[in-house]
Design a protein around this motif. Structure first.
Motif, mmCIF file in Angstrom:
data_model
loop_
_atom_site.group_PDB
_atom_site.id
_atom_site.type_symbol
_atom_site.label_atom_id
_atom_site.label_comp_id
_atom_site.label_asym_id
_atom_site.label_seq_id
_atom_site.Cartn_x
_atom_site.Cartn_y
_atom_site.Cartn_z
ATOM 1 N N LEU A 305 0.821 -1.218 0.000
ATOM 2 C CA LEU A 305 0.000 0.000 0.000
ATOM 3 C C LEU A 305 0.849 1.259 0.000
ATOM 4 N N GLY A 306 2.001 1.189 0.669
ATOM 5 C CA GLY A 306 2.923 2.329 0.656
ATOM 6 C C GLY A 306 2.404 3.517 1.442
ATOM 7 N N GLY A 307 3.058 4.648 1.247
ATOM 8 C CA GLY A 307 2.661 5.883 1.902
ATOM 9 C C GLY A 307 3.350 6.144 3.221
ATOM 10 N N THR A 308 4.378 5.342 3.578
ATOM 11 C CA THR A 308 5.089 5.541 4.836
ATOM 12 C C THR A 308 6.514 5.019 4.707
ATOM 13 N N ASN A 309 7.413 5.628 5.486
ATOM 14 C CA ASN A 309 8.798 5.167 5.526
ATOM 15 C C ASN A 309 9.044 4.160 6.639
ATOM 16 N N SER A 310 8.026 3.881 7.429
ATOM 17 C CA SER A 310 8.156 2.941 8.545
ATOM 18 C C SER A 310 7.030 1.910 8.486
#
Length: 481
Positions: A305-310
């Motif tokens: 889904l992505g959208g974050t670095n953590s």
């Protein structure tokens, strides 16, 4: 020392050997694709289903031979062997210097199978230890309006808390350090388990006699006595309706007594002795298909889904949210079982699953954090299904054979996990996660409908038997008059 502490250390060890992060671990360390991950974990589930009941039976026999120690010895052996098997992933990685070629994948796969052999026996044995403890009413934790076996949830609560705490620790560690942290955490988790096992044995030996050692020598006499009691209580039992909508009878009592021989075939016959029992197993089979995919592959979907670095920190938070809803379910398990019963809890678990996985498929890309809104339903699914399945097996399991009953149930419904993961990995690889989770929502829905129809059929049949019996009694009375 109560069994809850054994759950706490065991679940910590499970998280430190992968836990819900197993699929990303195999993808990163072993170089598996989605289909191969599904096959690897399905094979692990298959071994668990086949060996879990065998390990449980062996542990029960060892408990008869070594009172207060036999089951713990088996549990400790599984933990130690599983830790060695998990560390083999590091050995393979070191041998091939991080290369992810076919020979390395084969060795990683074999290491996973060895791990599954050891871990397969853990939960049937742990459940058996807990039920035996509660039946003996060591510290009165079995009260609260339910059967002693209903207090299982209060002990299992320790495992849920441990699962959440350790996942919150591991998630950020994976984002900052990488998957190598597992190879240090696994031996630490095993050490915690062994220390808790030693303390548990010490406490039992100092003032507790296990139910198996107390009752094991008199099983034959006990069964004979119970058969006489059943024959003498025919009139009392004929008009009673049990929790699954069946009319109790002399034959029902005899079937239960046969199950108390501890033979696996008799226990299985008791589980499928009614439409509701068979429907429960079918529903649990379908639900296991669905939950196996969510519990083992969902983090791959979350990452996509992505959208974050953590991403793994959010994955850890998702476990915390799940457990926050498991905790009250397990804590109030005696009340829930007394009020709803095992069958209604199973229905709730299925409805929560369908709602959750369909909701996952509508989370927009680059908004991974939105999945946290659906995670509470996973806690409802897991908590309710676990309580209902343990209660279902416990009702037909005699004293001293608790682990055997749980192991056989794990064998019967665990095949659903194998089928679910085998198909799930392939579906996700070929058709994508949206198709996967919507399809499995439909499968669980079919299992739920079958179970509901089975309940209706059994209740209708039960009331007819009661009415027929009452009519016979009225006719006989009129003839006498």
């Amino acid at each position: 020392m109560r069994p809850g502490y054994l759950y706490f250390t065991t679940f910590a060890w499970l998280v430190f050997t992968g836990g819900r992060f197993t699929a990303p671990f195999l993808q990163e360390v072993a170089g598996f694709d989605d289909a191969l991950i599904g096959i690897a974990i399905a094979s692990q589930m298959l071994i668990g289903s086949l060996l879990g009941s065998i390990g449980a039976v062996v542990s029960d026999r060892l408990e008869f031979k070594f009172p207060n120690r036999g089951r713990i010895y088996c549990l400790a052996s599984g933990i130690l062997l599983g830790t060695v098997a998990f560390e083999l992933h590091w050995v393979v990685q070191f041998m091939f210097r991080g290369e992810k070629n076919n020979p390395a994948r084969i060795l990683h796969f074999l290491a996973r199978m060895l791990y599954s052999i050891s871990s397969s026996i853990i939960f049937p044995i742990l459940d058996g230890i807990t039920l035996s403890y509660l039946k003996s009413n060591v510290d009165g934790d079995g009260d609260g309006g339910g059967d002693k076996k209903s207090a299982y949830g209060k002990e299992r609560l320790f495992g849920a808390v441990s699962w959440a705490i350790c996942s919150i620790i591991v998630g950020p560690a994976l984002d900052s350090v990488g998957f190598g942290i597992f190879f240090c955490a696994a031996p630490f988790g095993a050490l915690l388990c062994i220390l808790s096992h030693a303390r548990y044995i010490s406490d039992l030996s100092s003032g507790y006699v296990s139910s198996s050692s107390r009752d094991g020598d008199g099983d034959e006499d006990k069964v004979a006595t119970e058969m006489v009691e059943i024959e003498n209580s025919e009139e009392q039992t004929e008009n009673e309706v049990d929790d699954f909508g069946n009319v109790d009878s002399v034959q029902d009592g005899l079937n239960e007594t046969k199950a108390k021989s501890g033979r696996s075939i008799d226990l299985i016959k008791s589980m499928i002795g009614s439409y509701t029992g068979f429907g429960f197993l079918l529903c649990a089979f379908c639900l296991n298909m669905g939950t196996s995919v969510v519990e083992n592959l969902i983090f791959l979907f979350f990452e996509s889904l992505g959208g974050t670095n953590s991403p793994f920190t959010i994955c850890g938070l998702s476990v915390l949210v799940t457990v926050l809803f498991e905790i009250p379910i397990f804590h109030y398990s005696p009340i829930l079982l007394a009020y709803f019963g095992a069958e209604i809890l199973q229905i709730i678990a299925c409805l929560a699953y369908v709602t959750r996985v369909v909701g996952y498929t509508y989370v927009p890309q680059d908004h991974m954090a939105f999945v946290l809104f659906f995670e509470p339903l996973h806690g409802v699914t897991y908590g309710c299904s676990k309580l209902s399945s343990v209660e279902f097996a416990a009702k037909i399991t005699p004293r001293g054979y608790e682990a055997s009953g749980q192991g056989i149930l794990s064998l019967l419904i665990g095949i659903g996990s194998v089928v679910g993961l085998s198909l799930g990995g392939w579906i996700e690889e070929v058709h994508g996660p949206v198709t996967l989770y919507r399809s499995y929502a439909g499968i669980v829905g079919i299992g739920l409908l079958s179970f509901y129809l089975a309940i209706i059929i059994d209740k209708k049949s039960s009331y007819q038997k009661v009415n027929w019996k009452q009519s016979d009694i009225s006719g006989a009375t009129n003839e006498v008059v």
